[in-house]
Design an enzyme around this catalytic site. Structure first.
Site, short mmCIF file in Angstrom:
data_model
loop_
_atom_site.label_atom_id
_atom_site.label_comp_id
_atom_site.label_asym_id
_atom_site.label_seq_id
_atom_site.Cartn_x
_atom_site.Cartn_y
_atom_site.Cartn_z
N HIS A 181 18.96 -48.15 -98.78
CA HIS A 181 19.60 -47.72 -97.51
C HIS A 181 20.31 -46.38 -97.66
O HIS A 181 21.29 -46.12 -96.95
CB HIS A 181 20.60 -48.77 -97.01
N SER A 302 16.63 -16.97 -95.45
CA SER A 302 16.87 -16.93 -94.01
C SER A 302 16.89 -15.48 -93.56
O SER A 302 17.37 -14.60 -94.27
CB SER A 302 18.21 -17.60 -93.70
N LYS A 308 21.24 -18.09 -97.82
CA LYS A 308 20.41 -19.29 -97.73
C LYS A 308 19.27 -19.31 -98.74
O LYS A 308 18.65 -18.31 -99.04
CB LYS A 308 19.80 -19.42 -96.33
N GLU A 315 10.09 -29.31 -96.74
CA GLU A 315 10.16 -29.60 -95.31
C GLU A 315 8.77 -29.68 -94.68
O GLU A 315 8.49 -30.54 -93.84
CB GLU A 315 11.00 -28.53 -94.59
#
Ligand code: ARG
Length: 483
Positions: A181, A302, A308, A315
């Site tokens: 979980h 970025s 970043k 992703e």
């Protein structure tokens, strides 16, 4: 008028003239030539041209068979095979010139062979339909490409396995909190976590092997749907092309796309597995987890935020899974309700198939690079793994060793956890003071002890990790040896 409006206008004003008479190979029974809109809508050359080598291999086998059974003279055979070889050279050199009337790769190649070989070229399609021709070329393509996907999967498994070995070679071996979980559950070796993904991918590789074995059937000779009155020898051409067997039912041979759906399912499941890996790496490389950092070559920046460093590969491993599932759904929906045998709908099998194969190959390669070059932050992982709460189950199991029923032991430790939260005192002290527990039980909280106590074969600790490693290696070898 805006630029966009003018472009839209231009598109909708596209003329719908007939293309020149005699354009298509099948023009014989038609009075007028095909409309431009029909050609534009029904063509498949734009995406099936990548089948050129497989179409030529199929034609080679077909022509050789026609010569062997005496339907073509050896001289015609030589002329056609020579033309096919030249067409192959033109494709290999990227010099093949398509004509506006080429509807698909199969008609383009036949047109060119006929240009090159003259009258014998017009005999290449004897006893054959595009229906069995397409199915043959597509199966040949799948046999080759699916092996590449399987190799890519096995390569990723080996990357995971190598990283697992490296993690175990550290002193002490890298451990991290295991989750259920997404809450801390019990400590596990990093090698164990990485190999969990490896086992899933090995099943995927195995599944692709099953698909390969099932699709290894030649449909050539089935004709349009019913075979031929000519004395064809489908076994001969199947052997020439390296197929394991020959179709038993011509209607099934030309209309079966189970193999496409099966491959798309296998890839969709690979995508799901890669997506789960991707999601973890997004988490692991975040500031909140800090479990791993990516090599610069496998991270992105970025355009606005200078600091970043993003895990875009991870992703996209997650994001591209939608299209794998979509491609599978698309082909299943297309097949559903099709009457036997060939229907033009079946042409819609190729783009989803090509897309899934292309994308999964890229995903596998990118993830191999990302995972093989990343750095694990052993101290952050270990400090999570060594949190007191992760020892709770071991304390309960210690009480079971002493004879207490598990449910009662669970209650005793649950009460200690509650006390620890309420009082802010360390669990280890409460365990030491507890009448059922004491100093011996308190030793379970020593660093690494909880992990070392995991003795179940296939479990998460160092006692059994070598055994799992051996099993994994045996399985990798078995799958590599599969043809
Ligand atoms: N490009 C078509 C396909 O991929 C070729 C088959 C056309 N066959 C026919 N009978 N019209 O399915």
């Amino acid at each position: 008028m805006s630029l966009v409006e003018s472009l839209v206008e231009k598109e909708s004003a596209m003329s719908d003239k007939n293309v020149s008479k005699g354009a298509a190979l099948w023009h014989g029974r038609f009075d007028t030539s095909p409309a431009e809109s029909l050609v534009a809508y029904t063509e498949s050359l734009s995406f099936d041209k990548r089948l050129w080598a497989d179409d030529i291999a199929g034609s080679h086998a077909h022509v050789s068979m026609l010569v062997t059974v005496g339907i073509l003279t050896p001289a015609d055979g030589v002329a056609i095979l020579g033309a096919l070889d030249q067409v192959a050279e033109e494709f290999a050199a990227q010099e093949f010139i398509f004509e506006p009337t080429d509807e698909d790769i199969h008609t383009a190649i036949e047109r060119r062979v006929t240009q090159l070989a003259g009258e014998p070229g017009a005999r290449i399609h004897t006893g054959r339909s595009r229906n069995d021709q397409v199915a043959t070329a597509l199966r040949l393509w799948c046999k080759r490409e699916i092996r590449r996907v399987r190799t890519g999967v096995l390569d990723l498994v080996e990357v995971l396995d190598t990283r697992a070995d490296e993690a175990d070679a550290q002193v002490p071996p890298i451990r991290l909190p295991g989750y259920t979980h997404l809450q801390h559950a019990q400590p596990v070796l990093l090698s164990h976590h990485l190999r969990a993904h490896a086992w899933a991918l090995l099943r995927d590789a195995d599944r692709l092997g099953d698909a390969l074995a099932r699709l290894d059937v030649s449909p050539l000779g089935a004709g349009a749907l019913a075979g031929s009155s000519l004395p064809l020898d489908p076994q001969f051409s199947a052997t020439q092309m390296g197929f394991a067997s020959v179709f038993a039912n011509s209607l099934d041979a030309v209309s079966d796309r189970d193999f496409v759906a099966e491959i798309l399912f296998d890839i969709a499941l690979i995508g799901v597995h890669l997506s789960r890996i991707g999601e973890e790496w997004v988490l692991w490389t975040s500031a909140e987890f800090g479990f791993a950092s990516l090599d610069d070559a496998f991270a992105t920046g970025s355009s606005m935020l200078p600091q970043k460093k993003n895990a875009d590969i991870a992703e996209l491993a997650r994001g591209k899974t939608g299209r794998f599932i979509g491609n599978l759904t698309s082909v299943l929906s297309m097949l559903k309700g099709l009457p036997l045998a060939y229907n033009r709908d079946l042409q819609e099998d190729k783009e989803p198939l090509f897309d899934s194969v292309d994308q999964v190959l890229r995903a596998l390669l990118a993830l191999q690079g990302m995972i093989s070059t990343a750095t694990f932050n052993a101290s952050v992982m270990s400090s999570g793994a060594d949190a007191e709460a992760l020892v709770a189950t071991d304390v309960a199991e210690w009480l079971v060793h002493k004879g207490m029923p598990f449910r009662q032991a669970h209650g005793v430790v649950g009460a200690i956890v509650r006390d620890a939260i309420a009082t802010g005192r360390p669990m280890v002290e409460l365990v030491r003071e507890h009448s059922d527990l004491g100093d011996e039980a308190a030793q379970l909280f020593d660093t690494g002890v909880a992990l070392e106590r995991r003795s179940t074969s296939g479990g998460a600790g160092p006692l059994v990790s070598g055994e799992q490693r051996e099993r994994l290696h045996v399985r990798i070898q078995q799958l590599k040896a599969r043809s």
